[in-house]
Design a protein around this motif. Structure first.
Motif, PDB file in Angstrom:
ATOM      1  N   SER A 184     -82.091  22.865 -23.237  1.00  0.00           N
ATOM      2  CA  SER A 184     -83.178  21.897 -23.044  1.00  0.00           C
ATOM      3  C   SER A 184     -82.492  20.971 -22.080  1.00  0.00           C
ATOM      4  O   SER A 184     -83.289  20.215 -21.183  1.00  0.00           O
ATOM      5  CB  SER A 184     -83.779  21.533 -24.332  1.00  0.00           C
ATOM      6  OG  SER A 184     -82.786  20.641 -25.042  1.00  0.00           O
ATOM      7  N   VAL A 185     -81.353  20.376 -22.570  1.00  0.00           N
ATOM      8  CA  VAL A 185     -80.668  19.534 -21.584  1.00  0.00           C
ATOM      9  C   VAL A 185     -80.498  20.060 -20.271  1.00  0.00           C
ATOM     10  O   VAL A 185     -80.622  19.337 -19.319  1.00  0.00           O
ATOM     11  CB  VAL A 185     -79.392  18.773 -22.179  1.00  0.00           C
ATOM     12  CG1 VAL A 185     -78.291  18.215 -21.318  1.00  0.00           C
ATOM     13  CG2 VAL A 185     -79.527  18.284 -23.612  1.00  0.00           C
ATOM     14  N   ALA A 186     -79.799  21.193 -20.185  1.00  0.00           N
ATOM     15  CA  ALA A 186     -79.774  21.888 -18.840  1.00  0.00           C
ATOM     16  C   ALA A 186     -80.913  22.160 -17.991  1.00  0.00           C
ATOM     17  O   ALA A 186     -81.128  21.913 -16.905  1.00  0.00           O
ATOM     18  CB  ALA A 186     -79.124  23.241 -18.913  1.00  0.00           C
ATOM     19  N   ALA A 187     -82.119  22.321 -18.769  1.00  0.00           N
ATOM     20  CA  ALA A 187     -83.480  22.384 -18.124  1.00  0.00           C
ATOM     21  C   ALA A 187     -84.022  20.982 -17.446  1.00  0.00           C
ATOM     22  O   ALA A 187     -84.521  21.252 -16.440  1.00  0.00           O
ATOM     23  CB  ALA A 187     -84.367  22.927 -18.865  1.00  0.00           C
ATOM     24  N   ASN A 192     -91.649  26.470  -4.998  1.00  0.00           N
ATOM     25  CA  ASN A 192     -92.441  26.419  -6.192  1.00  0.00           C
ATOM     26  C   ASN A 192     -92.205  27.720  -6.847  1.00  0.00           C
ATOM     27  O   ASN A 192     -92.007  27.843  -8.423  1.00  0.00           O
ATOM     28  CB  ASN A 192     -93.911  26.031  -5.704  1.00  0.00           C
ATOM     29  CG  ASN A 192     -94.691  25.724  -7.026  1.00  0.00           C
ATOM     30  OD1 ASN A 192     -94.248  25.605  -8.154  1.00  0.00           O
ATOM     31  ND2 ASN A 192     -95.983  25.997  -6.953  1.00  0.00           N
ATOM     32  N   LEU A 193     -92.550  28.781  -6.277  1.00  0.00           N
ATOM     33  CA  LEU A 193     -92.599  30.068  -7.104  1.00  0.00           C
ATOM     34  C   LEU A 193     -91.329  30.465  -7.796  1.00  0.00           C
ATOM     35  O   LEU A 193     -91.129  30.894  -8.628  1.00  0.00           O
ATOM     36  CB  LEU A 193     -92.977  31.335  -6.136  1.00  0.00           C
ATOM     37  CG  LEU A 193     -94.451  31.219  -5.804  1.00  0.00           C
ATOM     38  CD1 LEU A 193     -94.706  32.364  -4.623  1.00  0.00           C
ATOM     39  CD2 LEU A 193     -95.362  31.593  -6.939  1.00  0.00           C
ATOM     40  N   LEU A 194     -89.917  30.397  -6.892  1.00  0.00           N
ATOM     41  CA  LEU A 194     -88.754  30.434  -7.284  1.00  0.00           C
ATOM     42  C   LEU A 194     -88.482  29.637  -8.875  1.00  0.00           C
ATOM     43  O   LEU A 194     -87.756  30.042  -9.704  1.00  0.00           O
ATOM     44  CB  LEU A 194     -87.790  30.125  -6.255  1.00  0.00           C
ATOM     45  CG  LEU A 194     -87.551  31.321  -5.261  1.00  0.00           C
ATOM     46  CD1 LEU A 194     -86.638  30.749  -4.104  1.00  0.00           C
ATOM     47  CD2 LEU A 194     -87.230  32.503  -5.810  1.00  0.00           C
ATOM     48  N   SER A 195     -88.890  28.174  -8.677  1.00  0.00           N
ATOM     49  CA  SER A 195     -88.821  27.487  -9.816  1.00  0.00           C
ATOM     50  C   SER A 195     -89.353  27.925 -10.881  1.00  0.00           C
ATOM     51  O   SER A 195     -89.124  27.998 -12.119  1.00  0.00           O
ATOM     52  CB  SER A 195     -88.990  25.973  -9.453  1.00  0.00           C
ATOM     53  OG  SER A 195     -90.426  25.861  -9.229  1.00  0.00           O
ATOM     54  N   ARG A 196     -90.592  28.381 -10.959  1.00  0.00           N
ATOM     55  CA  ARG A 196     -91.433  29.089 -11.779  1.00  0.00           C
ATOM     56  C   ARG A 196     -90.760  30.060 -12.460  1.00  0.00           C
ATOM     57  O   ARG A 196     -90.831  30.382 -13.777  1.00  0.00           O
ATOM     58  CB  ARG A 196     -93.041  29.450 -11.274  1.00  0.00           C
ATOM     59  CG  ARG A 196     -93.782  28.018 -11.381  1.00  0.00           C
ATOM     60  CD  ARG A 196     -95.125  28.403 -10.753  1.00  0.00           C
ATOM     61  NE  ARG A 196     -95.809  29.232 -11.480  1.00  0.00           N
ATOM     62  CZ  ARG A 196     -96.980  29.776 -11.131  1.00  0.00           C
ATOM     63  NH1 ARG A 196     -97.688  29.428  -9.908  1.00  0.00           N
ATOM     64  NH2 ARG A 196     -97.409  30.689 -11.904  1.00  0.00           N
ATOM     65  N   VAL A 197     -90.320  31.197 -11.451  1.00  0.00           N
ATOM     66  CA  VAL A 197     -89.550  32.298 -12.101  1.00  0.00           C
ATOM     67  C   VAL A 197     -88.247  31.895 -12.684  1.00  0.00           C
ATOM     68  O   VAL A 197     -88.011  32.504 -13.694  1.00  0.00           O
ATOM     69  CB  VAL A 197     -89.296  33.238 -10.884  1.00  0.00           C
ATOM     70  CG1 VAL A 197     -88.265  34.322 -11.148  1.00  0.00           C
ATOM     71  CG2 VAL A 197     -90.442  33.975 -10.258  1.00  0.00           C
ATOM     72  N   GLU A 198     -87.561  30.841 -12.332  1.00  0.00           N
ATOM     73  CA  GLU A 198     -86.333  30.415 -12.890  1.00  0.00           C
ATOM     74  C   GLU A 198     -86.677  29.904 -14.511  1.00  0.00           C
ATOM     75  O   GLU A 198     -86.093  30.168 -15.421  1.00  0.00           O
ATOM     76  CB  GLU A 198     -85.607  29.431 -12.197  1.00  0.00           C
ATOM     77  CG  GLU A 198     -85.026  29.890 -10.760  1.00  0.00           C
ATOM     78  CD  GLU A 198     -84.391  29.126 -10.203  1.00  0.00           C
ATOM     79  OE1 GLU A 198     -84.422  27.576 -10.251  1.00  0.00           O
ATOM     80  OE2 GLU A 198     -83.796  29.495  -9.076  1.00  0.00           O
ATOM     81  N   THR A 199     -87.689  29.117 -14.558  1.00  0.00           N
ATOM     82  CA  THR A 199     -88.222  28.516 -15.615  1.00  0.00           C
ATOM     83  C   THR A 199     -88.412  29.748 -16.720  1.00  0.00           C
ATOM     84  O   THR A 199     -88.120  29.445 -17.951  1.00  0.00           O
ATOM     85  CB  THR A 199     -89.342  27.594 -15.486  1.00  0.00           C
ATOM     86  OG1 THR A 199     -89.159  26.639 -14.516  1.00  0.00           O
ATOM     87  CG2 THR A 199     -89.929  26.927 -16.900  1.00  0.00           C
ATOM     88  N   HIS A 200     -89.185  30.621 -16.366  1.00  0.00           N
ATOM     89  CA  HIS A 200     -89.785  31.663 -17.044  1.00  0.00           C
ATOM     90  C   HIS A 200     -88.650  32.565 -17.658  1.00  0.00           C
ATOM     91  O   HIS A 200     -88.504  33.161 -18.440  1.00  0.00           O
ATOM     92  CB  HIS A 200     -90.933  32.650 -16.233  1.00  0.00           C
ATOM     93  CG  HIS A 200     -91.316  33.686 -17.098  1.00  0.00           C
ATOM     94  ND1 HIS A 200     -92.065  33.439 -18.154  1.00  0.00           N
ATOM     95  CD2 HIS A 200     -91.369  35.228 -17.083  1.00  0.00           C
ATOM     96  CE1 HIS A 200     -92.536  34.542 -18.614  1.00  0.00           C
ATOM     97  NE2 HIS A 200     -92.061  35.511 -18.030  1.00  0.00           N
ATOM     98  N   LEU A 201     -87.631  32.853 -16.705  1.00  0.00           N
ATOM     99  CA  LEU A 201     -86.544  33.715 -16.852  1.00  0.00           C
ATOM    100  C   LEU A 201     -85.605  32.776 -17.984  1.00  0.00           C
ATOM    101  O   LEU A 201     -85.023  33.497 -19.073  1.00  0.00           O
ATOM    102  CB  LEU A 201     -85.560  33.841 -15.716  1.00  0.00           C
ATOM    103  CG  LEU A 201     -86.097  35.006 -14.995  1.00  0.00           C
ATOM    104  CD1 LEU A 201     -85.193  34.740 -13.521  1.00  0.00           C
ATOM    105  CD2 LEU A 201     -86.160  36.243 -15.448  1.00  0.00           C
ATOM    106  N   ASP A 202     -85.584  31.255 -18.032  1.00  0.00           N
ATOM    107  CA  ASP A 202     -84.582  30.871 -18.911  1.00  0.00           C
ATOM    108  C   ASP A 202     -85.526  30.540 -20.138  1.00  0.00           C
ATOM    109  O   ASP A 202     -84.836  31.021 -21.349  1.00  0.00           O
ATOM    110  CB  ASP A 202     -84.689  29.319 -18.434  1.00  0.00           C
ATOM    111  CG  ASP A 202     -83.663  29.096 -17.367  1.00  0.00           C
ATOM    112  OD1 ASP A 202     -82.889  29.845 -16.959  1.00  0.00           O
ATOM    113  OD2 ASP A 202     -84.011  27.873 -16.733  1.00  0.00           O
TER     114      ASP A 202
END
Length: 170
Positions: free
Chosen positions: A166-169, A71-81
């Motif tokens: 947005s498509v990649a996310a 969960n934390l890794l996905s949040r970090v990846e989202t924030h980095l994107d």
């Protein structure tokens, strides 16, 4: 006969005295028994566990931590994107503003020159200067239109990037 009984009585008294002393010694030992029990009690500082219990605890800990880490890794990846998209948008905006600054400087000079020539032509230089003025105005217009095309191209590229991200996310 009194003599043998006296010996028995004295022996009984000495036994009674010896027993009294033994009782007092035992009594002092028994009175200290709770303290001795506490002193002699063993304290387990480290408890040995069987390997099966240890592996079960490790697997339980792992199963509870892995979802949190994911969960934390996905949040970090989202924030980095999000930060990367913002950086690209800022870079595109910077390029756009740089283009505007460079074009406005060139357009401003061309317009000032054209305005200066226009005043001279009105003073009586003739048709040649009017054609030169018209030519300079057309060149300035061409530069402005080129700038507009470039700006629209940059905006289109930026929107394409945003659409791809947005498509990649998703």
């Amino acid at each position: 006969m009194a003599n043998p009984l006296a010996d028995c009585v004295s022996s009984l008294r000495s036994s009674n005295h010896l027993l009294g002393n033994s009782i007092s010694i035992l009594d002092s030992g028994v009175n200290d028994f709770p303290r001795l029990a506490k002193v002699l009690q063993t304290t387990k500082h480290f408890e040995l566990l069987p390997s099966s219990a240890l592996s079960a605890a490790q697997s339980h800990l792992l199963s509870s931590l892995v979802p949190e880490f994911n969960n934390l890794l996905s949040r970090v990846e989202t924030h980095l994107d999000r930060l990367e998209r913002r950086e690209q948008a800022l870079i595109a905006r910077c390029e756009l503003l740089d283009g505007r600054l460079s074009m406005s400087g060139e357009d401003g000079e061309a317009m000032r020159k054209a305005a200066g020539l226009g005043r001279k032509s009105l003073a009586g230089e003739g048709d040649g200067s009017r054609e030169a003025l018209r030519l300079k105005q057309l060149r300035a217009k061409k530069e402005r239109l080129g700038y507009t095309v470039e700006r629209l191209g940059l905006q289109a590229q930026q929107k394409e990037r945003q659409l791809r991200l947005s498509v990649a996310a998703q």
